[in-house]
Design a protein around this motif. Structure first.
Motif: not given
Length: 241
Positions: A104-110, A172-173, A196-203, A205-211
């Protein structure tokens, strides 16, 4: 401010020879300190009267830009629409059905490499469908709406530059620090520039970004003023045209 109060106690002593009670002054002092602070703990916080007009103005600008982006989307060529929708990659899951955090982190960087903030080219499978998206102007839920807004916002930009400066991992993020600048395609060609900066909170159960929470390192009104400020040389070029 500190105030010191001293109290002398009086203690009785019994004289056994004359069988009388003599009161002697006890000069041992008990010191009590009372401290009074003149500082207001909330003095550094903006009052609702100060922040409410700015927040209202920023919300109007935010919703106005969303509507303007929707209107501009009708003028966008079909090729640009297809390009914005082509990144529907499905990420693999582990035995528990969750997506690996590293993937997930790698896809965000991509996605940063594709300037997803202004192109809408983000990996949808890395986010929950009801993911919450928040920035200084407000918040909403819905992955499709976020993608649409990013794509439409890109249609209002003449050129842009977005770069991921640093990534931090927490329990958790993840936090991505970025730098962004763009030239808007308005007649006066305003320039937006911010870090700025963006916080990516991970669910869990699913491991996906929920916030997905954006923080801009510039005051709210400074961003709005940038939108109103013509680019340098605009009036001179207009006069000579």
């Amino acid at each position: 401010m500190a105030a010191t109060l001293s109290f002398a106690s009086i203690a009785p002593h019994v004289n056994s020879q004359r069988q009388c009670i003599i009161f002697r002054r006890n000069y041992a002092h008990k010191i009590y300190r009372i401290r009074c602070s003149g500082e207001n703990s909330k003095s550094n916080l903006p009052t609702s009267e100060e922040s409410a007009p700015e927040n209202a103005l920023l919300k109007v600008a935010w919703y106005g830009s969303e509507l303007l982006g929707i209107a501009a989307s009708f003028l966008r060529s079909p090729s640009n629409v297809e390009e914005a929708a082509q990144n529907n990659v499905e990420l693999g899951v582990d035995g528990s059905g969750a997506i690996d955090r590293t993937a997930v982190v790698q896809t965000i960087k991509d996605d940063f490499e594709r300037s997803y903030f202004v192109t809408g080219q983000l990996t949808l499978d890395a986010y929950e469908e009801d993911c919450e998206f928040a920035d200084p102007a407000g918040s909403f839920k819905g992955l499709r709406r976020f993608k649409r807004n990013c794509t439409n916002f890109g249609s209002l930009i003449e050129k842009s530059n977005m770069k991921l400066m640093k990534w931090e991992d927490f329990e958790n993020k993840g936090v991505g620090h970025w730098r962004f600048s763009c030239v808007m395609s308005f007649p006066w060609r305003p320039i937006l520039s911010a870090t700025g900066y963006t916080e990516y909170y991970f669910d869990a159960q699913s491991g996906k970004v929920c916030r997905h929470v954006e923080h801009w390192n510039v005051p709210k009104m400074a961003l709005f003023k940038q939108l109103l400020r013509p680019t340098r040389g605009f009036w001179f070029n207009r006069k000579n045209s």
